[in-house]
Write a protein that holds these residues in place. Structure first.
Motif, PDB file in Angstrom:
ATOM      1  N   LYS A  68     -39.143 -22.593 -11.181  1.00  0.00           N
ATOM      2  CA  LYS A  68     -38.849 -23.243 -12.424  1.00  0.00           C
ATOM      3  C   LYS A  68     -37.251 -23.017 -12.907  1.00  0.00           C
ATOM      4  CE  LYS A  68     -42.720 -24.534 -14.656  1.00  0.00           C
ATOM      5  NZ  LYS A  68     -42.762 -26.036 -14.192  1.00  0.00           N
ATOM      6  N   VAL A  69     -36.833 -21.986 -12.532  1.00  0.00           N
ATOM      7  CA  VAL A  69     -35.433 -21.396 -12.791  1.00  0.00           C
ATOM      8  C   VAL A  69     -34.338 -22.498 -11.911  1.00  0.00           C
ATOM      9  CG1 VAL A  69     -33.445 -19.888 -12.309  1.00  0.00           C
ATOM     10  CG2 VAL A  69     -35.878 -19.135 -12.938  1.00  0.00           C
ATOM     11  N   GLU A  70     -34.854 -22.677 -10.646  1.00  0.00           N
ATOM     12  CA  GLU A  70     -34.032 -23.644  -9.902  1.00  0.00           C
ATOM     13  C   GLU A  70     -34.234 -25.101 -10.351  1.00  0.00           C
ATOM     14  OE1 GLU A  70     -33.261 -23.740  -5.072  1.00  0.00           O
ATOM     15  OE2 GLU A  70     -35.257 -24.724  -5.765  1.00  0.00           O
ATOM     16  N   GLU A  71     -35.372 -25.514 -10.940  1.00  0.00           N
ATOM     17  CA  GLU A  71     -35.372 -26.960 -11.719  1.00  0.00           C
ATOM     18  C   GLU A  71     -34.662 -26.876 -12.823  1.00  0.00           C
ATOM     19  OE1 GLU A  71     -39.430 -28.104 -13.828  1.00  0.00           O
ATOM     20  OE2 GLU A  71     -39.917 -27.675 -11.623  1.00  0.00           O
ATOM     21  N   GLY A  72     -34.540 -25.807 -13.322  1.00  0.00           N
ATOM     22  CA  GLY A  72     -33.813 -25.821 -14.976  1.00  0.00           C
ATOM     23  C   GLY A  72     -32.211 -26.098 -14.459  1.00  0.00           C
ATOM     24  N   VAL A  73     -31.764 -25.231 -13.293  1.00  0.00           N
ATOM     25  CA  VAL A  73     -30.278 -25.531 -13.024  1.00  0.00           C
ATOM     26  C   VAL A  73     -30.171 -26.972 -12.658  1.00  0.00           C
ATOM     27  CG1 VAL A  73     -28.738 -24.563 -11.495  1.00  0.00           C
ATOM     28  CG2 VAL A  73     -30.075 -22.924 -12.614  1.00  0.00           C
ATOM     29  N   ASN A  74     -31.138 -27.435 -11.931  1.00  0.00           N
ATOM     30  CA  ASN A  74     -30.989 -28.878 -11.632  1.00  0.00           C
ATOM     31  C   ASN A  74     -30.647 -29.676 -12.678  1.00  0.00           C
ATOM     32  OD1 ASN A  74     -30.608 -28.651  -8.859  1.00  0.00           O
ATOM     33  ND2 ASN A  74     -32.825 -28.661  -8.431  1.00  0.00           N
ATOM     34  N   LYS A  75     -31.548 -29.558 -13.997  1.00  0.00           N
ATOM     35  CA  LYS A  75     -31.534 -30.435 -14.945  1.00  0.00           C
ATOM     36  C   LYS A  75     -30.237 -30.149 -15.697  1.00  0.00           C
ATOM     37  CE  LYS A  75     -36.452 -30.518 -16.179  1.00  0.00           C
ATOM     38  NZ  LYS A  75     -37.525 -29.542 -17.003  1.00  0.00           N
ATOM     39  N   ILE A  76     -29.669 -28.928 -15.818  1.00  0.00           N
ATOM     40  CA  ILE A  76     -28.446 -28.492 -16.190  1.00  0.00           C
ATOM     41  C   ILE A  76     -27.340 -29.568 -15.554  1.00  0.00           C
ATOM     42  CG2 ILE A  76     -26.724 -26.759 -16.721  1.00  0.00           C
ATOM     43  CD1 ILE A  76     -28.820 -24.833 -16.661  1.00  0.00           C
ATOM     44  N   LEU A  77     -27.517 -29.503 -14.267  1.00  0.00           N
ATOM     45  CA  LEU A  77     -26.309 -30.096 -13.570  1.00  0.00           C
ATOM     46  C   LEU A  77     -26.451 -31.652 -13.853  1.00  0.00           C
ATOM     47  CD1 LEU A  77     -26.569 -27.999 -10.295  1.00  0.00           C
ATOM     48  CD2 LEU A  77     -24.778 -27.909 -11.984  1.00  0.00           C
ATOM     49  N   ASP A  78     -27.806 -32.207 -13.780  1.00  0.00           N
ATOM     50  CA  ASP A  78     -27.821 -33.424 -14.327  1.00  0.00           C
ATOM     51  C   ASP A  78     -27.314 -34.147 -15.503  1.00  0.00           C
ATOM     52  OD1 ASP A  78     -29.424 -33.985 -11.796  1.00  0.00           O
ATOM     53  OD2 ASP A  78     -31.267 -34.089 -12.747  1.00  0.00           O
ATOM     54  N   LYS A  79     -27.539 -32.971 -16.535  1.00  0.00           N
ATOM     55  CA  LYS A  79     -27.020 -33.382 -17.914  1.00  0.00           C
ATOM     56  C   LYS A  79     -25.522 -33.158 -18.075  1.00  0.00           C
ATOM     57  CE  LYS A  79     -27.589 -32.299 -22.642  1.00  0.00           C
ATOM     58  NZ  LYS A  79     -28.256 -33.117 -23.620  1.00  0.00           N
ATOM     59  N   PHE A  80     -25.093 -31.756 -17.508  1.00  0.00           N
ATOM     60  CA  PHE A  80     -23.812 -31.570 -17.746  1.00  0.00           C
ATOM     61  C   PHE A  80     -22.676 -31.772 -16.668  1.00  0.00           C
ATOM     62  CE2 PHE A  80     -26.226 -29.201 -21.113  1.00  0.00           C
ATOM     63  CZ  PHE A  80     -25.544 -29.739 -22.090  1.00  0.00           C
ATOM     64  N   GLY A  81     -23.421 -31.830 -15.429  1.00  0.00           N
ATOM     65  CA  GLY A  81     -22.407 -31.846 -14.069  1.00  0.00           C
ATOM     66  C   GLY A  81     -21.902 -30.524 -13.775  1.00  0.00           C
ATOM     67  N   LYS A  82     -22.269 -29.410 -14.408  1.00  0.00           N
ATOM     68  CA  LYS A  82     -21.800 -28.178 -13.980  1.00  0.00           C
ATOM     69  C   LYS A  82     -22.374 -26.912 -14.626  1.00  0.00           C
ATOM     70  CE  LYS A  82     -17.985 -28.020 -17.634  1.00  0.00           C
ATOM     71  NZ  LYS A  82     -16.662 -27.615 -17.991  1.00  0.00           N
ATOM     72  N   VAL A  83     -22.289 -25.836 -14.288  1.00  0.00           N
ATOM     73  CA  VAL A  83     -22.788 -24.389 -15.133  1.00  0.00           C
ATOM     74  C   VAL A  83     -21.589 -23.521 -14.923  1.00  0.00           C
ATOM     75  CG1 VAL A  83     -24.248 -23.756 -13.097  1.00  0.00           C
ATOM     76  CG2 VAL A  83     -24.516 -22.879 -15.357  1.00  0.00           C
ATOM     77  N   ASP A  84     -20.763 -23.117 -16.089  1.00  0.00           N
ATOM     78  CA  ASP A  84     -19.808 -22.130 -15.939  1.00  0.00           C
ATOM     79  C   ASP A  84     -20.100 -20.751 -16.264  1.00  0.00           C
ATOM     80  OD1 ASP A  84     -17.504 -24.455 -15.678  1.00  0.00           O
ATOM     81  OD2 ASP A  84     -18.423 -25.054 -17.859  1.00  0.00           O
ATOM     82  N   ILE A  85     -21.306 -20.739 -17.021  1.00  0.00           N
ATOM     83  CA  ILE A  85     -21.379 -19.212 -17.472  1.00  0.00           C
ATOM     84  C   ILE A  85     -23.011 -19.163 -17.460  1.00  0.00           C
ATOM     85  CG2 ILE A  85     -21.457 -17.689 -19.311  1.00  0.00           C
ATOM     86  CD1 ILE A  85     -18.980 -19.561 -20.732  1.00  0.00           C
ATOM     87  N   LEU A  86     -23.376 -18.207 -16.842  1.00  0.00           N
ATOM     88  CA  LEU A  86     -24.948 -17.497 -17.025  1.00  0.00           C
ATOM     89  C   LEU A  86     -25.092 -16.146 -17.711  1.00  0.00           C
ATOM     90  CD1 LEU A  86     -27.954 -17.258 -16.221  1.00  0.00           C
ATOM     91  CD2 LEU A  86     -27.114 -16.140 -13.785  1.00  0.00           C
ATOM     92  N   VAL A  87     -25.900 -16.108 -18.593  1.00  0.00           N
ATOM     93  CA  VAL A  87     -26.110 -14.923 -19.272  1.00  0.00           C
ATOM     94  C   VAL A  87     -27.518 -14.733 -19.202  1.00  0.00           C
ATOM     95  CG1 VAL A  87     -26.190 -13.744 -21.398  1.00  0.00           C
ATOM     96  CG2 VAL A  87     -24.400 -15.382 -21.132  1.00  0.00           C
ATOM     97  N   ASN A  88     -27.874 -13.757 -18.362  1.00  0.00           N
ATOM     98  CA  ASN A  88     -29.063 -12.970 -17.991  1.00  0.00           C
ATOM     99  C   ASN A  88     -29.635 -12.150 -19.342  1.00  0.00           C
ATOM    100  OD1 ASN A  88     -29.656 -13.922 -15.321  1.00  0.00           O
ATOM    101  ND2 ASN A  88     -27.955 -12.985 -14.594  1.00  0.00           N
ATOM    102  N   ASN A  89     -30.199 -12.516 -19.941  1.00  0.00           N
ATOM    103  CA  ASN A  89     -30.699 -11.925 -21.166  1.00  0.00           C
ATOM    104  C   ASN A  89     -32.169 -11.628 -21.404  1.00  0.00           C
ATOM    105  OD1 ASN A  89     -30.222 -10.952 -24.400  1.00  0.00           O
ATOM    106  ND2 ASN A  89     -31.543 -12.621 -24.171  1.00  0.00           N
ATOM    107  N   ALA A  90     -32.905 -12.536 -20.942  1.00  0.00           N
ATOM    108  CA  ALA A  90     -34.315 -12.375 -20.813  1.00  0.00           C
ATOM    109  C   ALA A  90     -34.827 -10.804 -20.537  1.00  0.00           C
ATOM    110  CB  ALA A  90     -34.896 -13.295 -20.150  1.00  0.00           C
ATOM    111  N   GLY A  91     -35.557 -10.353 -21.424  1.00  0.00           N
ATOM    112  CA  GLY A  91     -35.978  -9.081 -21.109  1.00  0.00           C
ATOM    113  C   GLY A  91     -37.140  -8.465 -21.922  1.00  0.00           C
ATOM    114  N   ILE A  92     -37.877  -7.610 -21.228  1.00  0.00           N
ATOM    115  CA  ILE A  92     -39.109  -6.990 -21.880  1.00  0.00           C
ATOM    116  C   ILE A  92     -39.264  -5.559 -21.848  1.00  0.00           C
ATOM    117  CG2 ILE A  92     -40.539  -9.331 -21.908  1.00  0.00           C
ATOM    118  CD1 ILE A  92     -42.160  -7.982 -19.499  1.00  0.00           C
ATOM    119  N   THR A  93     -40.114  -5.027 -22.663  1.00  0.00           N
ATOM    120  CA  THR A  93     -40.471  -3.632 -22.358  1.00  0.00           C
ATOM    121  C   THR A  93     -42.060  -3.449 -22.361  1.00  0.00           C
ATOM    122  OG1 THR A  93     -40.370  -3.207 -25.084  1.00  0.00           O
ATOM    123  CG2 THR A  93     -38.392  -2.669 -23.847  1.00  0.00           C
ATOM    124  N   LYS A  94     -42.349  -2.697 -21.849  1.00  0.00           N
ATOM    125  CA  LYS A  94     -43.806  -2.078 -21.573  1.00  0.00           C
ATOM    126  C   LYS A  94     -43.851  -0.684 -21.631  1.00  0.00           C
ATOM    127  CE  LYS A  94     -46.095  -6.470 -20.239  1.00  0.00           C
ATOM    128  NZ  LYS A  94     -46.730  -6.676 -21.618  1.00  0.00           N
TER     129      LYS A  94
END
Ligand code: NDP
Length: 247
Positions: A68-94
């Protein structure tokens, strides 16, 4: 405009710290991809960004799923042609003490926080290497530096993010890609709202500034790390905690 026309991919960007980062980056001229498991909330954040006059895209992505992540990056490249910044913010606690922590709760936290970060870094690294530029910012935590009672899984995941950041920085530096982490202390979000009053009181006593941080405090440091002002900084972890941990 410190991020004019940059494309930023922000995981867990629908609410909390991720949303604050999305808004700060958009105000500085970036187009934003809000990736989250909560698609409705991601769409709401995306429309707030469009209201600022920027382009935005909401993606339903569970960061634990590499496909899903790779598919998402491909969608970003299709729409914007590049990805300049990645912010890894998703996080959970248990949270639970070691003796009572189930292997399932260990796996869940490691999978989202650490494997999710690896998945996103891996997926953006190919386009960033081709572009010969990129910024990778990962949200660790002071818990990853000092450990915490009841948070073995979370502490290990955040310490892992710090080590992963150093490795990423070493491997990608020659391609003009900077990788840094931030380690927030206690920040006012839904994640900390769950804590008991007793824990909050103890926490405040341990913070020299005697107050919780805000998502904006974290977003401001991420903006610095995403901008050209931090060109010569890589592999570092910047602590944002009102003085709680001094190394
Ligand atoms: P929130 O719980 O408020 O927001 C996290 C966001 O990530 C939510 O939108 C959530 O979706 C989303 N998310 C959860 N799991 C996944 C997944 N598998 N894939 C994609 N998105 C996902 O957290 P905070 O804003 O408080 O925290 C953000 C980051 O900052 C986290 O990494 C956290 O560990 C870190 N941090 C927070 C601190 C704090 O005091 N708040 C201190 C130090 C670090 P949903 O709404 O469906 O849950």
């Amino acid at each position: 405009m410190r991020l004019q026309d940059k494309v930023a991919f922000i995981t867990g960007g629908a609410r909390g710290i991720g949303q604050a980062i999305a808004m700060v980056f958009a105000k500085e001229g970036a187009n934003i991809v809000v990736a989250d498991v909560n698609f409705e909330a991601a769409q709401k954040t995306a429309s707030d960004i469009e209201a600022l006059g920027r382009k935005a895209m909401a993606l339903e992505i569970d960061v634990t799923d590499y496909g899903k992540v790779e598919e998402g990056v491909n969608k970003i490249l299709d729409k914007f042609g590049k990805v300049d910044i990645l912010v890894n913010n998703a996080g959970i606690t248990k949270d639970n003490i070691l003796l009572r922590m189930s292997p399932a709760d260990w796996d869940a936290v490691i999978n989202v926080n650490l494997k999710g970060t690896f998945n996103c870094i891996k997926a953006v690294s190919r386009p960033m290497v081709k572009q010969r530029s990129g910024r990778i910012i990962s949200i660790a935590s002071i818990i990853g530096l000092m450990g915490n009672w009841g948070q073995a899984n979370y502490a290990a995941s955040k310490a892992g993010i710090i080590a992963l950041t150093k490795t990423t920085a070493k491997e990608l530096a020659s391609r003009n890609i900077n990788a840094n982490a931030v380690a927030p202390g206690f920040i006012q979000t839904d994640m900390t709202a769950k804590l008991s009053e007793d824990v909050k009181t103890k926490m405040l006593k341990a913070i020299p500034m005697a107050k919780l941080g805000t998502p904006q405090d974290v977003a401001n440091v991420c903006l610095f790390l995403a901008s050209e002002e931090s060109n010569y900084i890589t592999g570092q972890t910047i602590i944002i905690d009102g003085g709680m941990v001094m190394v």
